[in-house]
Motif scaffolding. Structure first.
Motif, PDB file in Angstrom:
ATOM      1  N   CYS A   1     -12.005 -12.666   0.597  1.00  0.00           N
ATOM      2  CA  CYS A   1     -12.242 -11.491   1.446  1.00  0.00           C
ATOM      3  C   CYS A   1     -10.911 -11.094   2.080  1.00  0.00           C
TER       4      CYS A   1
ATOM      5  N   GLN B   1     -11.456   2.678   0.565  1.00  0.00           N
ATOM      6  CA  GLN B   1     -11.825   3.188  -0.753  1.00  0.00           C
ATOM      7  C   GLN B   1     -13.300   3.028  -1.084  1.00  0.00           C
TER       8      GLN B   1
ATOM      9  N   GLU C   1      -5.478   3.087   4.703  1.00  0.00           N
ATOM     10  CA  GLU C   1      -6.079   1.756   4.575  1.00  0.00           C
ATOM     11  C   GLU C   1      -6.217   1.068   5.932  1.00  0.00           C
TER      12      GLU C   1
ATOM     13  N   LEU D   1      -9.493   0.035   8.516  1.00  0.00           N
ATOM     14  CA  LEU D   1      -9.677  -1.346   8.947  1.00  0.00           C
ATOM     15  C   LEU D   1      -9.902  -1.447  10.460  1.00  0.00           C
TER      16      LEU D   1
ATOM     17  N   THR E   1     -11.542  -2.159  -0.732  1.00  0.00           N
ATOM     18  CA  THR E   1     -11.024  -1.981   0.623  1.00  0.00           C
ATOM     19  C   THR E   1     -11.990  -1.102   1.405  1.00  0.00           C
TER      20      THR E   1
ATOM     21  N   THR F   1      -8.495 -10.991   5.991  1.00  0.00           N
ATOM     22  CA  THR F   1      -8.000  -9.657   6.377  1.00  0.00           C
ATOM     23  C   THR F   1      -8.976  -8.550   6.004  1.00  0.00           C
ATOM     24  N   GLY F   2      -9.770  -8.770   4.954  1.00  0.00           N
ATOM     25  CA  GLY F   2     -10.745  -7.762   4.550  1.00  0.00           C
ATOM     26  C   GLY F   2     -11.926  -7.636   5.482  1.00  0.00           C
TER      27      GLY F   2
ATOM     28  N   ASP G   1     -16.370  -4.321   3.097  1.00  0.00           N
ATOM     29  CA  ASP G   1     -15.293  -5.193   3.539  1.00  0.00           C
ATOM     30  C   ASP G   1     -14.262  -5.285   2.417  1.00  0.00           C
ATOM     31  N   GLY G   2     -13.093  -5.798   2.724  1.00  0.00           N
ATOM     32  CA  GLY G   2     -12.065  -5.965   1.704  1.00  0.00           C
ATOM     33  C   GLY G   2     -12.323  -7.222   0.889  1.00  0.00           C
TER      34      GLY G   2
ATOM     35  N   LEU H   1      -7.186  -8.711   1.737  1.00  0.00           N
ATOM     36  CA  LEU H   1      -6.536  -7.513   1.206  1.00  0.00           C
ATOM     37  C   LEU H   1      -5.146  -7.808   0.660  1.00  0.00           C
TER      38      LEU H   1
ATOM     39  N   GLN I   1     -10.259  -4.895  -6.554  1.00  0.00           N
ATOM     40  CA  GLN I   1      -9.877  -5.021  -5.142  1.00  0.00           C
ATOM     41  C   GLN I   1     -10.637  -3.956  -4.368  1.00  0.00           C
TER      42      GLN I   1
ATOM     43  N   TYR J   1       0.794  -1.233   0.000  1.00  0.00           N
ATOM     44  CA  TYR J   1       0.000   0.000   0.000  1.00  0.00           C
ATOM     45  C   TYR J   1       0.825   1.281   0.000  1.00  0.00           C
TER      46      TYR J   1
END
Length: 438
Positions: free
Chosen positions: A368, A417, A154, A158, A414, A321-322, A421-422, A370, A412, A147
């Motif tokens: 799901c 953005q 980001e 989260l 995030t 992770t998302g 969820d990611g 990142l 993708q 990133y």
């Protein structure tokens, strides 16, 4: 419950979560409350909210306690959380009164630890970034590489609580605006989602599962990103579709709705328990074009259907992770070896799923996650080993997806953005063999 009794419950539940580290925190919390029916709805909401905030600040709380030389235990973590949230040590001491249902009084050394933290916030300039953003130490460099300049944006997103997202089930007859008004009559205010044509977003904590609309199958709880994955399949009523890792059937139901209960869907999963949950949800939703099969390597139903599906969706097991906004405890358990094992498993699943796609059919890969190791890199490796597949933009019916999702074969999402969820998604198509004319 008195405020002191609430604090006692928070400490006890945190201890249970720590002792059952292999179980998801929400499952532990559900069990905790089932065993304590005397805890009312308002008290449950308070205890749950406090626990989830503590889990969102878990590494920071540990960092502060280590810094002042305190033992790290649920009692000190909860009291430190209260102090860093703005309460004075004097106010916290009153909660730790030792009276009926209250935590035992603070010891002198515990008070001294807390006094040294009074007036401080959760964050410190001296805190390592991995601690500040609540990610494992080994993972932060990977995220930083991925990133770059946007990493703070980001990872900050989260840490925030997730919205409550709903999908309107048009199989039941009502459209989104009608369901929005019906929710309002039940005291639930929602807004239409930006990207999903079926989505409604609810602010705050609401008991959706107790509403008549949920019980009758008019709505499902489903993140907007997950709804977009279903849309990316482009499933229509003429198709044969395989949901290869169906789980509890969230995306299966969305595709059944897209197909207007026509065509044919097979929902497959290795877990009989998850498929049982999927069957119950499908019945409630009124989705009747779906059959379920437990996935067992070499099963007859698999052999009979090789290269027969128009669409194969692989919602692969991943790091999750998302979804860390919803499952803050998961970030505390994620190990480097877990990532390596997941990458290998995803590659195996993709290989198996690819055999089920007919020529001209499409394989939709989703996670799901990142992490590019589970996403872009996984697809690059698959294409290198499977030259009969290539990336293509989705062919979802016009108007269902915004242009930004229809012009590219991957996306993708995030939380920073898209406020979802990611999620990652890639659409691949099996090439049609050229017929040699003699």
């Amino acid at each position: 419950m008195t405020p002191s009794a609430q604090v006692s419950a928070v400490i006890e539940l945190l201890l249970n979560i720590q002792n059952q580290r292999h179980a998801p925190a929400d499952a532990t919390a559900n069990r905790f409350f089932r065993q304590r029916r005397y805890i009312g709805g308002g008290d449950r909401r308070y205890v749950s909210a406090q626990i989830w905030e503590i889990l969102r600040h878990y590494r920071k709380l540990q960092w502060w306690l280590k810094r002042v030389g305190s033992p790290i235990n649920p009692r000190m973590m909860v009291s430190t959380f209260l102090v860093l949230s703005g309460q004075s040590v004097k106010e916290v001491s009153k909660l730790f009164s030792g009276e009926k249902y209250a935590p035992l009084p603070l010891k002198q050394n515990e008070e001294l630890y807390l006094l040294s933290l009074e007036g401080k916030s959760f964050f410190s300039k001296e805190m390592p970034n991995a601690v500040k953003f609540e990610v494992p130490d080994w993972l932060y460099p990977l995220l930083e590489e991925q990133y770059a300049d946007s990493i703070e944006t980001e990872l900050t997103a989260l840490l925030e609580p997730a919205h409550l997202d709903l999908r309107v089930n048009t199989l039941k007859g009502d459209d989104r605006s009608t369901i929005k008004e019906k929710l309002k009559l039940e005291g639930i205010i929602s807004t239409e989602m930006q990207f999903s044509p079926w989505g409604l977003r609810v602010e705050g904590r609401q008991s959706i599962t107790s509403t008549n609309l949920f019980k009758e199958g008019d709505i499902e709880i489903q993140d907007e990103g997950s709804q977009l994955i279903a849309l990316m399949t482009g499933a229509t009523s003429q198709m044969r579709v395989l949901d290869f890792c169906a789980g509890a059937g969230g995306k299966t139901m969305a595709m059944a709705m897209m197909m207007q209960n026509k065509g044919h869907i097979i929902a497959s999963d290795v877990s009989e328990v998850r498929l049982g949950a999927a069957q119950r949800r499908l019945r409630r939703a009124g989705a009747f074009n779906v059959e379920t099969h437990q996935f067992v390597e070499g099963a007859k139903w698999i052999k009979r259907r090789i290269k027969s599906f128009d669409r194969v969706l692989v919602d692969a097991p991943c790091s999750g992770t998302g979804t860390w906004r919803r499952n803050p405890d998961a970030r505390l358990k994620f190990r480097q070896i877990d990532l390596a094992e997941l990458i290998a498993k995803q590659a195996d699943i993709l290989r198996s799923a690819a055999t089920m796609v007919k020529e001209g059919g499409r394989l939709i890969y989703a996670t799901c996650s990142l992490l590019q190791q589970e996403n872009q890199y996984q697809i690059e490796q698959f294409l290198e080993n499977h030259p009969d597949f290539h990336l293509v933009p989705p062919d979802t019916a016009e108007g269902l997806l915004p242009k930004e999702f229809t012009q590219h074969p991957t996306f993708q999402l995030t939380p920073a953005q898209y406020k979802t969820d990611g999620f990652f998604c890639a659409v691949l198509e099996r090439k049609v063999s050229k017929v040699e004319l003699s």
